[in-house]
Design an enzyme around this catalytic site. Structure first.
Site, PDB file in Angstrom:
ATOM      1  N   ARG A 118      53.989  54.679  35.644  1.00 46.45           N
ATOM      2  CA  ARG A 118      53.326  55.320  36.785  1.00 46.45           C
ATOM      3  C   ARG A 118      54.043  55.052  38.094  1.00 46.45           C
ATOM      4  O   ARG A 118      54.301  53.908  38.463  1.00 46.45           O
ATOM      5  CB  ARG A 118      51.869  54.855  36.913  1.00 46.45           C
ATOM      6  N   CYS A 124      40.077  55.732  38.074  1.00 45.99           N
ATOM      7  CA  CYS A 124      40.298  54.288  38.136  1.00 45.99           C
ATOM      8  C   CYS A 124      39.468  53.697  39.265  1.00 45.99           C
ATOM      9  O   CYS A 124      39.501  54.203  40.388  1.00 45.99           O
ATOM     10  CB  CYS A 124      41.766  53.996  38.379  1.00 45.99           C
ATOM     11  N   CYS A 148      38.649  39.579  49.671  1.00 44.92           N
ATOM     12  CA  CYS A 148      38.976  39.014  48.355  1.00 44.92           C
ATOM     13  C   CYS A 148      39.411  37.556  48.530  1.00 44.92           C
ATOM     14  O   CYS A 148      40.207  37.246  49.414  1.00 44.92           O
ATOM     15  CB  CYS A 148      40.101  39.832  47.711  1.00 44.92           C
ATOM     16  N   CYS A 190      47.039  37.070  47.493  1.00 35.99           N
ATOM     17  CA  CYS A 190      48.211  37.909  47.192  1.00 35.99           C
ATOM     18  C   CYS A 190      48.860  38.342  48.524  1.00 35.99           C
ATOM     19  O   CYS A 190      48.222  39.033  49.329  1.00 35.99           O
ATOM     20  CB  CYS A 190      47.795  39.136  46.387  1.00 35.99           C
ATOM     21  N   CYS A 219      39.048  53.730  33.924  1.00 34.56           N
ATOM     22  CA  CYS A 219      39.918  52.565  34.123  1.00 34.56           C
ATOM     23  C   CYS A 219      39.294  51.707  35.219  1.00 34.56           C
ATOM     24  O   CYS A 219      38.709  52.240  36.162  1.00 34.56           O
ATOM     25  CB  CYS A 219      41.309  53.038  34.545  1.00 34.56           C
ATOM     26  N   CYS A 251      48.710  41.965  49.999  1.00 33.84           N
ATOM     27  CA  CYS A 251      47.467  42.742  49.921  1.00 33.84           C
ATOM     28  C   CYS A 251      46.603  42.685  51.183  1.00 33.84           C
ATOM     29  O   CYS A 251      46.164  41.616  51.592  1.00 33.84           O
ATOM     30  CB  CYS A 251      46.646  42.259  48.724  1.00 33.84           C
ATOM     31  N   CYS A 276      46.697  48.555  31.389  1.00 27.45           N
ATOM     32  CA  CYS A 276      47.510  49.094  32.473  1.00 27.45           C
ATOM     33  C   CYS A 276      48.036  47.877  33.230  1.00 27.45           C
ATOM     34  O   CYS A 276      47.249  47.111  33.793  1.00 27.45           O
ATOM     35  CB  CYS A 276      46.644  49.975  33.372  1.00 27.45           C
TER      36      CYS A 276
END
Ligand code: SF4
Length: 351
Positions: free
Chosen positions: A266, A103, A59, A63, A134, A66, A194
């Site tokens: 969640r 998801c 990616c 972040c 999702c 991550c 979400c």
């Protein structure tokens, strides 16, 4: 503050009010959260979702938590966008073990024009299986949100992660304003939101409160609010962060429940490291949604049977689908899979 006073839906929370919620005695906070929870939900039902990584690693975002970021070397197995058929098979399995929502997450800055047709096919196929859908695909423009909504996407996941003030310490390749813009497009398209965040990244109490204020003060509360405990992955800049006090994590769930009384809160990443007692306390604090079975994006997750055993011991039942409590017949599932296989819309990112 009385439970009645906090059970209404508000969008004008101040930092002082939210910090006062956090700072009250633990038992008072939990009692208040449980009271609010019971006013809006069956306290013995927990919604169950399954999460599948449909494109893993490399990616371009940075972040710091991550393992999928291309900026860090975490030894992660990278995978191109999965074939539509494989995604549908995974969705059928998720349904068979009791998930009501499927998801799909892709490690992208944003979906490309080349990827969108495959993503839309996935949404249509999973929807045809009788599951809620999702996705989390990164930043979206207005046209993309409308296309996803038209294909049948129920929820879009787009986390704010932390407060606006702390955000730049964690991510530098996009802005908080970018995130809010995508959330606004998602809402405008009619999809459900979400959105939540992560604890354990070195944030302060003000940052935790600040994240919840951003979410609760949106024009409409996100329908789903994932609260994650940082899973420390070697190779990421946050690998050596200090552990969060488990009671502070429970406090976060309870305050989220009070501020967003009608949202599903969640218990998300990091659940595997929590013992059963802590998970039970999380449900008492108002958490009423989990991911289970298989893999939670790139971190492992307790297996479905273990989760069902815990539910049985606590007298908790999985929540039925909101719109369709009906069972989709196995033949319908098989038919949908055959149709997708015949469509030959298999993705090969090398093409
Ligand atoms: S959290 Fe999402 S956007 Fe950030 S690096 Fe990981 S996959 Fe990319």
């Amino acid at each position: 503050m009385s439970a009645t006073a906090v059970s209404s839906t508000r969008h004008d929370w101040t930092l002082a009010e939210v910090k006062a919620l956090f700072e009250q005695p633990f038992n008072d906070l939990l009692f208040q959260a449980q009271t609010v929870h019971r006013a809006h939900f069956d306290p013995n039902r927990v919604q169950v979702s399954t999460l599948l990584s449909i494109k893993t690693g490399a990616c371009p975002e940075d972040c710091k938590y991550c393992p999928q970021s291309g900026h860090y070397n975490t030894g992660l197995d990278k995978q191109k966008l999965m074939e539509v058929q494989k995604v549908l098979e995974a969705a059928a399995e998720a349904k068979a073990i009791g998930s009501t929502r499927f998801c799909m997450g892709a490690a992208w800055k944003h979906p490309s024009a080349k990827d969108m047709p495959y993503v839309l096919k996935m949404v249509e196929g999973v929807k045809a299986l009788g599951l809620e859908t999702c996705m989390t695909l990164g930043k979206l423009d207005r046209e993309q949100t409308q296309a996803l909504a038209a294909a049948g996407l129920d929820y879009y996941n787009h986390n704010l992660d932390t407060s606006p003030e702390f955000y730049g310490n964690i991510i530098t390749t996009r802005t908080y304003a970018d995130r809010l813009e995508t959330l606004a497009y998602v809402r405008e398209s009619g999809m459900k939101i979400c959105s939540g965040g992560i604890l354990g990244m070195g944030e302060s109490l003000d940052d935790r409160a600040g994240l919840l204020i951003q979410l609760a003060n949106l024009p409409e509360h996100p329908e789903s609010v994932p609260i994650n405990m940082l899973v420390k992955v070697q190779g990421t800049p946050l690998a050596e962060e200090k552990d969060v006090d488990p009671f502070d994590f429970i406090r976060m769930l309870a305050v989220a429940r009070i501020m967003m009384p009608k949202s599903h809160v969640r218990l998300s990443a990091g659940r595997e490291a929590m013992n059963e007692q802590m998970q039970a306390l999380a449900f008492f604090a108002g958490a009423n949604s989990i991911f289970y079975g298989e893999k939670l994006l790139t971190t492992t997750n307790p297996q479905a049977t273990k989760d069902m055993e815990l539910f049985a011991r606590l007298g908790i039942k999985p929540e039925e689908r909101e719109e369709h409590g009906d069972e989709v017949h196995q033949a319908a599932i098989e038919q949908a899979l055959i149709e997708q296989r015949d469509s030959k819309l298999f993705y090969n990112a090398a093409v």
